[in-house]
Design a protein around this motif. Structure first.
Motif, PDB file in Angstrom:
ATOM      1  N   VAL A 115       0.968  -1.342  -0.097  1.00 55.99           N
ATOM      2  CA  VAL A 115       0.010  -0.026  -0.040  1.00 55.99           C
ATOM      3  C   VAL A 115       0.851   1.150   0.165  1.00 55.99           C
ATOM      4  CG1 VAL A 115      -1.923   1.084   1.179  1.00 55.99           C
ATOM      5  CG2 VAL A 115      -1.691  -1.218   1.352  1.00 55.99           C
ATOM      6  N   ARG A 116       0.814   1.955  -0.866  1.00 54.83           N
ATOM      7  CA  ARG A 116       1.457   3.205  -1.059  1.00 54.83           C
ATOM      8  C   ARG A 116       0.712   4.376  -2.028  1.00 54.83           C
ATOM      9  NH1 ARG A 116       6.630   0.308  -4.570  1.00 54.83           N
ATOM     10  NH2 ARG A 116       5.362  -0.025  -6.404  1.00 54.83           N
ATOM     11  N   GLY A 117       1.577   5.476  -1.971  1.00 52.47           N
ATOM     12  CA  GLY A 117       0.821   6.644  -2.671  1.00 52.47           C
ATOM     13  C   GLY A 117       0.908   6.437  -4.027  1.00 52.47           C
ATOM     14  N   GLU A 118       0.178   7.115  -4.776  1.00 54.95           N
ATOM     15  CA  GLU A 118      -0.140   7.091  -6.314  1.00 54.95           C
ATOM     16  C   GLU A 118       1.145   7.770  -7.210  1.00 54.95           C
ATOM     17  OE1 GLU A 118      -3.346   9.764  -7.620  1.00 54.95           O
ATOM     18  OE2 GLU A 118      -2.684  11.471  -6.724  1.00 54.95           O
ATOM     19  N   ASP A 119       2.047   8.446  -6.312  1.00 58.77           N
ATOM     20  CA  ASP A 119       3.230   8.903  -6.857  1.00 58.77           C
ATOM     21  C   ASP A 119       4.117   7.674  -7.352  1.00 58.77           C
ATOM     22  OD1 ASP A 119       3.248   8.773  -4.266  1.00 58.77           O
ATOM     23  OD2 ASP A 119       5.181   9.642  -4.047  1.00 58.77           O
ATOM     24  N   HIS A 120       3.889   6.273  -6.743  1.00 62.89           N
ATOM     25  CA  HIS A 120       4.705   5.287  -7.225  1.00 62.89           C
ATOM     26  C   HIS A 120       4.256   4.640  -8.255  1.00 62.89           C
ATOM     27  CE1 HIS A 120       7.540   5.469  -3.715  1.00 62.89           C
ATOM     28  NE2 HIS A 120       6.608   5.962  -2.944  1.00 62.89           N
ATOM     29  N   ILE A 121       3.276   4.986  -8.918  1.00 60.42           N
ATOM     30  CA  ILE A 121       2.776   3.950  -9.796  1.00 60.42           C
ATOM     31  C   ILE A 121       3.440   4.004 -11.005  1.00 60.42           C
ATOM     32  CG2 ILE A 121       0.921   3.946 -11.749  1.00 60.42           C
ATOM     33  CD1 ILE A 121      -1.126   5.228  -9.845  1.00 60.42           C
ATOM     34  N   ASN A 122       4.362   4.966 -11.319  1.00 54.50           N
ATOM     35  CA  ASN A 122       5.417   4.875 -12.391  1.00 54.50           C
ATOM     36  C   ASN A 122       6.254   3.716 -12.114  1.00 54.50           C
ATOM     37  OD1 ASN A 122       4.001   6.592 -14.167  1.00 54.50           O
ATOM     38  ND2 ASN A 122       5.090   8.449 -13.375  1.00 54.50           N
ATOM     39  N   ASN A 123       6.791   3.582 -10.635  1.00 51.50           N
ATOM     40  CA  ASN A 123       7.849   2.644 -10.383  1.00 51.50           C
ATOM     41  C   ASN A 123       7.246   1.366 -10.304  1.00 51.50           C
ATOM     42  OD1 ASN A 123       9.522   4.709  -9.639  1.00 51.50           O
ATOM     43  ND2 ASN A 123       8.907   4.883  -7.502  1.00 51.50           N
ATOM     44  N   THR A 124       6.012   1.076 -10.312  1.00 49.72           N
ATOM     45  CA  THR A 124       5.438  -0.336  -9.980  1.00 49.72           C
ATOM     46  C   THR A 124       5.702  -1.162 -11.306  1.00 49.72           C
ATOM     47  OG1 THR A 124       3.921   0.417  -8.815  1.00 49.72           O
ATOM     48  CG2 THR A 124       3.465  -1.540  -9.686  1.00 49.72           C
ATOM     49  N   PRO A 125       5.709  -0.835 -12.523  1.00 51.93           N
ATOM     50  CA  PRO A 125       5.931  -1.886 -13.863  1.00 51.93           C
ATOM     51  C   PRO A 125       7.379  -1.905 -13.804  1.00 51.93           C
ATOM     52  CG  PRO A 125       5.408   0.592 -14.506  1.00 51.93           C
ATOM     53  CD  PRO A 125       4.902   0.400 -13.065  1.00 51.93           C
ATOM     54  N   ARG A 126       8.173  -1.044 -13.456  1.00 53.76           N
ATOM     55  CA  ARG A 126       9.812  -1.411 -13.606  1.00 53.76           C
ATOM     56  C   ARG A 126       9.949  -2.340 -12.282  1.00 53.76           C
ATOM     57  NH1 ARG A 126      12.123   2.933 -15.928  1.00 53.76           N
ATOM     58  NH2 ARG A 126      10.870   4.736 -16.123  1.00 53.76           N
ATOM     59  N   GLN A 127       9.393  -2.233 -11.345  1.00 48.06           N
ATOM     60  CA  GLN A 127       9.797  -3.238 -10.144  1.00 48.06           C
ATOM     61  C   GLN A 127       9.167  -4.746 -10.417  1.00 48.06           C
ATOM     62  OE1 GLN A 127       8.094  -1.355  -6.677  1.00 48.06           O
ATOM     63  NE2 GLN A 127       9.634   0.304  -6.795  1.00 48.06           N
ATOM     64  N   ILE A 128       7.766  -4.757 -11.122  1.00 47.23           N
ATOM     65  CA  ILE A 128       7.435  -6.073 -11.505  1.00 47.23           C
ATOM     66  C   ILE A 128       8.275  -6.680 -12.498  1.00 47.23           C
ATOM     67  CG2 ILE A 128       5.387  -7.119 -12.630  1.00 47.23           C
ATOM     68  CD1 ILE A 128       3.469  -5.107 -11.532  1.00 47.23           C
ATOM     69  N   ASN A 129       8.881  -6.120 -13.343  1.00 46.16           N
ATOM     70  CA  ASN A 129       9.887  -6.685 -14.175  1.00 46.16           C
ATOM     71  C   ASN A 129      10.932  -7.164 -13.517  1.00 46.16           C
ATOM     72  OD1 ASN A 129       8.258  -6.303 -16.608  1.00 46.16           O
ATOM     73  ND2 ASN A 129       9.323  -4.331 -17.240  1.00 46.16           N
ATOM     74  N   ILE A 130      11.294  -6.612 -12.536  1.00 50.00           N
ATOM     75  CA  ILE A 130      12.484  -7.001 -11.607  1.00 50.00           C
ATOM     76  C   ILE A 130      12.058  -8.298 -10.950  1.00 50.00           C
ATOM     77  CG2 ILE A 130      14.078  -6.552  -9.859  1.00 50.00           C
ATOM     78  CD1 ILE A 130      13.915  -3.477 -10.808  1.00 50.00           C
ATOM     79  N   TYR A 131      11.052  -8.236 -10.251  1.00 48.38           N
ATOM     80  CA  TYR A 131      10.426  -9.362  -9.346  1.00 48.38           C
ATOM     81  C   TYR A 131      10.521 -10.753 -10.615  1.00 48.38           C
ATOM     82  CZ  TYR A 131       8.372  -6.875  -5.454  1.00 48.38           C
ATOM     83  OH  TYR A 131       8.059  -6.376  -4.634  1.00 48.38           O
ATOM     84  N   GLU A 132      10.069 -10.400 -11.639  1.00 45.53           N
ATOM     85  CA  GLU A 132       9.743 -11.603 -12.551  1.00 45.53           C
ATOM     86  C   GLU A 132      11.066 -11.949 -13.136  1.00 45.53           C
ATOM     87  OE1 GLU A 132       7.129 -10.012 -15.459  1.00 45.53           O
ATOM     88  OE2 GLU A 132       5.353 -10.647 -14.369  1.00 45.53           O
ATOM     89  N   ALA A 133      12.232 -11.039 -13.191  1.00 46.62           N
ATOM     90  CA  ALA A 133      13.747 -11.564 -13.723  1.00 46.62           C
ATOM     91  C   ALA A 133      14.249 -12.451 -12.658  1.00 46.62           C
ATOM     92  CB  ALA A 133      14.357 -10.199 -14.060  1.00 46.62           C
ATOM     93  N   LEU A 134      13.816 -12.042 -11.290  1.00 49.15           N
ATOM     94  CA  LEU A 134      14.351 -12.745 -10.258  1.00 49.15           C
ATOM     95  C   LEU A 134      13.531 -14.104  -9.909  1.00 49.15           C
ATOM     96  CD1 LEU A 134      14.978  -9.804  -7.883  1.00 49.15           C
ATOM     97  CD2 LEU A 134      16.972 -11.240  -8.918  1.00 49.15           C
TER      98      LEU A 134
END
Length: 485
Positions: free
Chosen positions: A213-232
């Motif tokens: 749960v976090r602020g909407e200002d992190h929405i742009n970070n989320t797709p980048r982070q999801i790709n890192i999760y999946e790479a790992l």
């Protein structure tokens, strides 16, 4: 758990217990928006019978301070948002981050980028001049070898160039981002320090976070982070991005709207219960209900009920809630917080009524604990002079007889009770054939030094018999001197 306690292979074996986290950066105080995010995360964990983690994201070494860390912990403790794990500190986990960055390098999922800052800045300027989105162009993506020995480099994550990143946000619904919109993120700087977006992924994975749960200002970070999760090969948590809080003028909440630090609200006299109740309603609702106990918040809270639209902060409503809690909470709870304000204003409460006796009398007249303490000084301290306007109006020669008579009656009371005090005032008025106001108002100024107070019987009861009579006699002397001057 002690700060920095190493996570024992949590990234290898996890259960499905709901686990949320609050992960502030220690670059300033705990602000209202952060407190609401922490509350939502905490409530969801409690609602689901899960755990809540506190993590300090201190990778910004230049701006992070111990003072800010202390302020965050103080704010969380004052609000009562306790945590099962933490506080963890990212700076104590650099070995873990670098281990996984090296792994991604070996697997070809990350690469070394030797581009100078000047080249990257020039590239972004040119892209912006062309009306294009500023992004790294992948110049070193397939470079292979370093341009020269010992050349400085950053490590970039090799973001997929095809397909989309999608997730079902608890607040926003379905969100899809085309991978072509994302560039290759820097995950390790030239000085060897891992970057925020990478550290967050590893922390949430290692700590078994199931809902972020976090602020909407992190929405742009989320797709980048999801790709890192999946790479790992790591499980991707669920996300809920909450809207920002606005001032009542529609602009983003800032210092010009008043207090934005959680501890400033304590200093201004608000109860944590009132602030929590107010914050939970800034973006979440359950029917038309406005007042929620903590037990009700935990029972009723859900991520799905968080509103997408921004919420406006309304200080008047917070003041109303605060007075409600001042009047309705057990007096022992209120007294714990009120004692801080008396100490802050250097009022010694040892020589006066118990705070638990004072609160029911004064809470009806005050909206904050700070105001209550300020307005109650005369219960504990002698005043050196009367309020000029009140004395001019009520401590006139005509007041001398009723003050002398009530002093006699009050000093003769064998039982110091509200009923006995009230009867003495009433008897004085009847004997002198005066209206109650002709006795009551001079008496009020005499014992409090001012023209306003709670009902006189309760006011005198709390001031005490000896002190009340002494003050009335001083007022009689004041009236006599005034008459002779």
């Amino acid at each position: 758990m002690a700060p920095g306690h190493f996570l024992k292979l949590l990234y290898i074996e996890k259960d499905m217990t709901v686990k949320t986290r609050f992960a502030p950066s220690p670059t300033g105080f705990l602000h209202v928006g952060g407190a609401r995010t922490a509350l939502y995360s905490w409530l969801y964990a409690r609602n689901q019978g899960g755990d809540f983690v506190l993590r300090i994201e201190d990778t910004d070494l230049e701006r992070s301070t111990q003072e800010a860390i202390d302020a965050i912990l103080e704010g969380m403790n004052w609000l009562g948002l306790n945590w099962e794990e933490g506080p963890y500190f990212q700076t104590q986990r650099f070995d873990r981050y670098n281990q996984l960055i090296d792994q991604l390098l070996q697997e070809g999922k990350a690469y070394k980028c030797y581009c100078s800052k000047e080249r990257v800045d020039a590239l972004r300027e040119q892209q912006m001049a062309n009306g294009e989105k500023a992004r790294y162009d992948g110049h070193c993506r397939d470079l292979g070898e370093a341009p020269e020995a010992d050349a400085p480099f950053v490590v970039r994550f090799r973001n997929p160039v095809e397909g989309k990143v999608a997730w079902d946000d608890h607040v926003r619904g379905r969100i899809e981002i085309d991978n072509r919109e994302l560039d290759d993120l820097i995950i390790r700087r030239t000085d060897g320090a891992p970057t925020y977006n990478f550290c967050v992924v590893i922390d949430d994975w290692d700590m078994g976070i199931t809902q972020v749960v976090r602020g909407e200002d992190h929405i742009n970070n989320t797709p980048r982070q999801i790709n890192i999760y999946e790479a790992l090969g790591a499980p991707v948590p669920e996300f809920a991005h909450v809207s920002m809080i606005l001032g009542d003028d529609g602009a983003k909440l800032s210092k010009r709207h008043g207090a934005v630090s959680v501890m400033q609200y304590r200093d201004d006299g608000f109860l944590p219960q009132a602030l929590l109740n107010y914050l939970v309603r800034l973006g979440w609702s359950h029917g038309d209900q406005e007042i929620f106990s903590m037990e009700e918040m935990i029972k009723l809270f859900s991520l799905k009920a968080i509103n997408k639209s921004a919420s406006a902060f309304n200080t008047d409503k917070l003041l109303w809630l605060n007075q409600h809690y001042m009047k309705s909470l057990p007096v022992e709870e209120v007294a714990e917080h009120l004692a801080w304000h008396f100490a802050d204003q250097k009022i010694d409460t040892a020589n006066g009524p118990a705070l638990t006796d004072l609160i029911p009398v004064m809470a009806e007249r005050c909206q904050t604990l700070k105001e209550l303490a300020q307005s109650s000084r005369y219960y504990y301290e002698e005043f050196t002079e009367f309020d000029a306007a009140a004395a001019k109006k009520h401590l006139r020669p005509v007041a001398q007889a009723p003050l002398e008579r009530i002093a006699e009656k009050l000093s003769a009371l064998s039982e110091w009770s509200a009923e006995a005090i009230h009867q003495s005032i009433k008897d004085t008025a009847e004997e002198l054939e005066l209206g109650m106001g002709k006795v009551g108002m001079p008496l009020r100024v005499a014992v409090t030094g001012a023209g306003q107070s709670p009902s006189l019987d309760l006011t005198l009861l709390l001031i005490g018999q000896t002190r009340s009579v002494e003050r009335i006699n001083k007022a009689v002397e004041f009236v006599a001197n005034r008459a002779n001057s």
